[in-house]
Motif scaffolding. Structure first.
Motif, PDB file in Angstrom:
ATOM      1  N   HIS A   1      -0.890  31.617 -33.199  1.00  0.00           N
ATOM      2  CA  HIS A   1      -0.925  32.760 -34.103  1.00  0.00           C
ATOM      3  C   HIS A   1      -1.695  32.411 -35.370  1.00  0.00           C
ATOM      4  O   HIS A   1      -2.507  33.219 -35.865  1.00  0.00           O
ATOM      5  CB  HIS A   1       0.502  33.190 -34.447  1.00  0.00           C
TER       6      HIS A   1
ATOM      7  N   VAL B   1      13.208  35.674 -26.256  1.00  0.00           N
ATOM      8  CA  VAL B   1      11.761  35.901 -26.266  1.00  0.00           C
ATOM      9  C   VAL B   1      11.159  35.236 -27.491  1.00  0.00           C
ATOM     10  O   VAL B   1      11.732  35.296 -28.590  1.00  0.00           O
ATOM     11  CB  VAL B   1      11.440  37.416 -26.296  1.00  0.00           C
TER      12      VAL B   1
ATOM     13  N   THR C   1       8.204  35.740 -29.967  1.00  0.00           N
ATOM     14  CA  THR C   1       7.286  36.803 -30.353  1.00  0.00           C
ATOM     15  C   THR C   1       5.909  36.234 -30.675  1.00  0.00           C
ATOM     16  O   THR C   1       5.706  35.014 -30.721  1.00  0.00           O
ATOM     17  CB  THR C   1       7.819  37.552 -31.587  1.00  0.00           C
ATOM     18  N   ALA C   2       4.978  37.122 -30.951  1.00  0.00           N
ATOM     19  CA  ALA C   2       3.598  36.708 -31.195  1.00  0.00           C
ATOM     20  C   ALA C   2       3.450  35.844 -32.442  1.00  0.00           C
ATOM     21  O   ALA C   2       2.474  35.100 -32.566  1.00  0.00           O
ATOM     22  CB  ALA C   2       2.697  37.939 -31.297  1.00  0.00           C
ATOM     23  N   SER C   3       4.387  35.910 -33.351  1.00  0.00           N
ATOM     24  CA  SER C   3       4.322  35.082 -34.558  1.00  0.00           C
ATOM     25  C   SER C   3       5.032  33.744 -34.382  1.00  0.00           C
ATOM     26  O   SER C   3       5.029  32.910 -35.291  1.00  0.00           O
ATOM     27  CB  SER C   3       4.944  35.829 -35.745  1.00  0.00           C
TER      28      SER C   3
ATOM     29  N   GLU D   1       8.403  33.525 -33.482  1.00  0.00           N
ATOM     30  CA  GLU D   1       9.825  33.675 -33.793  1.00  0.00           C
ATOM     31  C   GLU D   1      10.634  33.826 -32.507  1.00  0.00           C
ATOM     32  O   GLU D   1      10.232  34.538 -31.575  1.00  0.00           O
ATOM     33  CB  GLU D   1      10.042  34.903 -34.680  1.00  0.00           C
TER      34      GLU D   1
ATOM     35  N   THR E   1      17.495  39.586 -27.059  1.00  0.00           N
ATOM     36  CA  THR E   1      17.698  41.006 -26.771  1.00  0.00           C
ATOM     37  C   THR E   1      18.805  41.150 -25.739  1.00  0.00           C
ATOM     38  O   THR E   1      18.922  40.332 -24.830  1.00  0.00           O
ATOM     39  CB  THR E   1      16.414  41.654 -26.207  1.00  0.00           C
TER      40      THR E   1
ATOM     41  N   PHE F   1      10.422  44.475 -22.978  1.00  0.00           N
ATOM     42  CA  PHE F   1       9.754  43.234 -22.586  1.00  0.00           C
ATOM     43  C   PHE F   1       9.664  43.090 -21.068  1.00  0.00           C
ATOM     44  O   PHE F   1       8.699  42.513 -20.559  1.00  0.00           O
ATOM     45  CB  PHE F   1      10.477  42.030 -23.190  1.00  0.00           C
TER      46      PHE F   1
ATOM     47  N   LEU G   1       3.471  41.118 -24.915  1.00  0.00           N
ATOM     48  CA  LEU G   1       4.250  41.354 -26.134  1.00  0.00           C
ATOM     49  C   LEU G   1       4.981  40.111 -26.617  1.00  0.00           C
ATOM     50  O   LEU G   1       5.359  40.036 -27.787  1.00  0.00           O
ATOM     51  CB  LEU G   1       5.263  42.487 -25.914  1.00  0.00           C
ATOM     52  N   GLY G   2       5.211  39.161 -25.750  1.00  0.00           N
ATOM     53  CA  GLY G   2       5.939  37.956 -26.110  1.00  0.00           C
ATOM     54  C   GLY G   2       6.119  37.089 -24.883  1.00  0.00           C
ATOM     55  O   GLY G   2       5.763  37.484 -23.765  1.00  0.00           O
TER      56      GLY G   2
ATOM     57  N   LEU H   1       3.559  44.688 -32.455  1.00  0.00           N
ATOM     58  CA  LEU H   1       4.229  43.440 -32.121  1.00  0.00           C
ATOM     59  C   LEU H   1       3.275  42.252 -32.043  1.00  0.00           C
ATOM     60  O   LEU H   1       3.706  41.104 -32.141  1.00  0.00           O
ATOM     61  CB  LEU H   1       4.969  43.581 -30.786  1.00  0.00           C
ATOM     62  N   ASP H   2       1.998  42.529 -31.845  1.00  0.00           N
ATOM     63  CA  ASP H   2       1.018  41.452 -31.653  1.00  0.00           C
ATOM     64  C   ASP H   2      -0.282  41.823 -32.373  1.00  0.00           C
ATOM     65  O   ASP H   2      -1.304  42.078 -31.750  1.00  0.00           O
ATOM     66  CB  ASP H   2       0.774  41.260 -30.150  1.00  0.00           C
TER      67      ASP H   2
END
Length: 473
Positions: A76, A182, A184-186, A188, A192, A209, A216-217, A459-460
Motif C-alpha cells: 500500500h 480480512v 484490508t488494502a491498507s 489493517e 466480520t 468479501f 477488496l482484501g 475500500l482500495d
C-alpha cells in the motif's frame, strides 16, 4: 438476441513496477520467504484458465495474519498490486498478475484454528483445503459439503463464492461462510461476522468479501458451517435417451422437492472420455449421476421416487453404489471429467463456460447450446450441476490456433446471451476474473457495476488488491 460485450482473447498486460525500496523492505522483513525466482513467479502467474502466464514480480510465502498485514501495508505504501494465491485452480484468470506486483501465497497458512462440534462450526486459516478439512474433522461426525471438484483452498473458494456438486442441497460458499478475518488494502486486520447462525448487526461485510475475488482484501481466516455426516448415503447412475430427457427428470425432482444431495449431468461423449481416462466401462450414453443423503429409509424413498420419475422420461439401467468404495469410484470419475477431456486432445487448452439459469429453463438452454456447439465443429465436453441449473461446456482448443479460440468465445457469447435472456447468470460458480468482465456489465447493468466500482474505490483507493479483475478501474 443481443450478443454480450466481447473481450480480447488474451488480457492486456500493464505492469506497475515494484520499486527497489519495496523489495528491500520485504526482504528485510521476510528473508528467504520472498522469492523472485522465475519458476516460482511463473507458477504463481498461471491458473487453469486458457490465458498465457502473467507472472508477478515476486512471491511471498505467508505464515500468519501478521505476515499478510505487513506485506499489504508495504504494498500500500508503494501502490504496488497484491494478488492472493491458494493452489492455482481457478478457471477465469483470477491469479494472473496483469499489472505485476506481489503474489501472496497463503498455502502455509493451513491450520484448523478451532472446531466447535456442538455449534457445527469450524474456523480455519485460508490455506486449508477442503479435503484437508474433511480429513481432519472426520472424527467429529461432521463434514463440510462444498465440493467444487478441485481440492481448492477454503480462502480461494470463499473468494470466488464457489459451489459444486453438493450445492443443490447444502448451498454455496455464500450460505456457508459465517465470519472472516480480512486484511484490508491498507494492511489493517478486520473481523466480520460471528459464529452465531444469524445477525442483524450493521452491513453484511462477510457477504461483501465472499465472492470479491481478492479485489477488496485478503481473507486469512474463515469460519464455516458444518453438517452431520449422513447416516446413509446412496449413489446412483441412470442413462437416458437424450440430454433433454435427463434434464427433464432433474427439473421434475427439484420441483417435487426431493432433497437430493447431488445431481450431475454428463453427456455421452464425456462419459466416453471418462471411461478411457479412468479405465471404466460406463455405458456411453447421456447420464445422471446422483447421490442421496439421510436415514436408510429416507434415502431409499428418495431413490425410488427418482427412479420412477426417470422411467417416465426414458431413464433406464439404474446402477446403485452403496459402499464408500463404489461411491468414491463414481465421484472420482466425475471430478476427473475435466482432466479426462483435456487428455483426449493432447496439447489442448480448455475454455469452460459457466452459465446458470432458473431450473424451469434449463432443458431449453442446454439443448439449444448443444446445437450451437455441435455446429461450430470444435471438440468439447459437457457436465452440469443440473440440480441447481448450472452447466459447463468445455471447448478443447488448439492453443496455437487463434481461429479456434475465437470460435469458442463466440459460441460462449451466444450462450451467455441466452442465459441472461432466461433470467440467468454468466457464472454460476467460477467467478468473473478476467474472462467475464464484459458479461458482468451485460448481466448487472452499468448502474450496478458503477456501484461495485464505488465500493472498490472506497475500500482500495490505490487499486492494489488484485487489480484488473471483475471490472476495469
Amino acid at each position: 438476441m443481443n450478443a454480450p460485450h466481447s473481450h480480447d482473447w488474451q488480457p492486456a498486460i500493464r505492469p506497475r513496477p515494484m520499486p527497489a525500496a519495496m523489495r528491500e523492505q520485504l526482504q528485510q522483513r521476510f528473508g528467504s520467504r520472498l522469492s523472485t525466482a522465475q519458476a516460482v513467479r511463473d507458477q504463481h502467474g498461471r491458473d487453469e484458465s486458457p490465458y498465457d502466464t502473467a507472472a508477478p514480480e515476486a512471491v511471498l510465502f505467508c505464515e500468519s495474519n501478521e505476515d499478510v498485514a505487513a506485506a499489504v501495508a508495504i504494498a500500500h505504501e508503494h501502490a504496488v498490486p497484491v494478488i492472493p494465491f491458494g493452489v492455482g485452480s481457478s478457471l477465469e484468470g483470477h491469479l494472473l498478475a496483469v499489472q505485476g506486483g506481489l503474489s501472496l501465497d497463503l498455502s502455509r497458512m493451513n491450520r484448523i484454528l478451532s472446531l466447535n462440534p456442538e455449534d457445527l462450526t469450524v474456523t480455519v486459516q485460508a490455506g486449508v483445503t477442503r479435503m484437508q478439512l474433511n480429513n481432519e474433522i472426520r472424527h467429529s461426525g461432521l463434514f463440510f459439503p462444498i465440493d467444487p471438484g478441485a481440492d481448492a483452498t477454503l480462502g480461494g473458494m470463499s473468494a470466488t463464492r464457489a459451489s459444486g456438486t453438493n450445492a443443490v442441497r447444502y448451498g454455496t460458499m455464500r450460505e456457508n461462510v459465517l465470519a472472516l478475518t480480512v486484511v484490508t488494502a491498507s494492511g489493517e486486520l478486520v473481523h466480520t461476522g460471528t459464529r452465531a447462525r444469524k445477525s442483524s448487526a450493521g452491513y453484511d461485510l462477510t457477504r461483501l468479501f465472499v465472492g470479491s475475488e481478492g479485489t477488496l482484501g485478503v481473507m486469512t481466516e474463515i469460519t464455516l458451517k458444518l453438517y452431520p455426516l449422513p447416516e446413509a448415503v446412496l449413489a446412483a447412475i441412470c442413462h437416458f435417451p437424450s440430454i433433454a430427457a435427463a434434464v427433464d427428470t432433474t427439473i421434475g425432482l427439484i420441483q417435487m422437492g426431493v432433497p437430493i444431495a447431488r445431481c450431475e449431468l454428463i453427456d455421452a461423449r464425456t462419459v466416453g472420455m471418462v471411461n478411457r481416462h479412468n479405465k471404466l466401462d460406463l455405458r456411453e450414453q447421456d447420464m445422471l449421476l446422483m447421490e442421496f443423503h439421510g436415514s436408510p429409509a429416507s434415502v431409499r424413498e428418495q431413490a425410488e421416487t427418482v427412479q420412477a420419475l426417470a422411467a417416465e422420461n426414458g431413464g433406464e439401467s439404474f446402477e446403485w453404489a452403496e459402499t464408500p468404495e463404489e461411491r468414491t469410484r463414481l465421484w472420482t470419475a466425475r471430478h476427473h471429467a475435466y482432466f479426462a477431456a483435456v487428455q483426449s486432445r493432447p496439447g489442448c487448452r480448455a475454455i469452460s463456460t459457466d452459465t446458470c439459469v432458473p431450473i424451469s429453463r434449463l432443458a431449453e438452454c442446454i439443448v439449444d447450446t448443444v446445437a450451437d456447439v455441435d455446429a461450430c465443429g470444435l471438440p468439447y465436453f459437457l457436465v452440469g450441476h443440473v440440480g441447481d441449473g448450472n452447466f459447463h461446456i468445455g471447448f478443447l482448443i488448439d492453443p496455437d490456433s487463434p481461429d479456434e479460440g475465437r470460435i469458442a468465445e463466440q459460441v460462449n457469447r451466444t450462450l451467455v446471451a441466452r442465459a441472461l435472456q432466461m433470467a440467468g447468470t454468466c457464472t454460476g460458480e467460477h467467478g468473473i476474473g478476467l474472462h467475464k468482465m464484459g458479461f458482468l456489465l451485460d448481466e448487472a447493468g452499468p448502474g450496478a457495476v458503477a456501484l461495485m466500482r464505488q465500493i472498490k474505490h472506497a475500500l482500495d483507493p490505490k487499486n492494489i488488491m488484485n487489480p484488473g479483475k471483475i471490472f476495469a478501474w
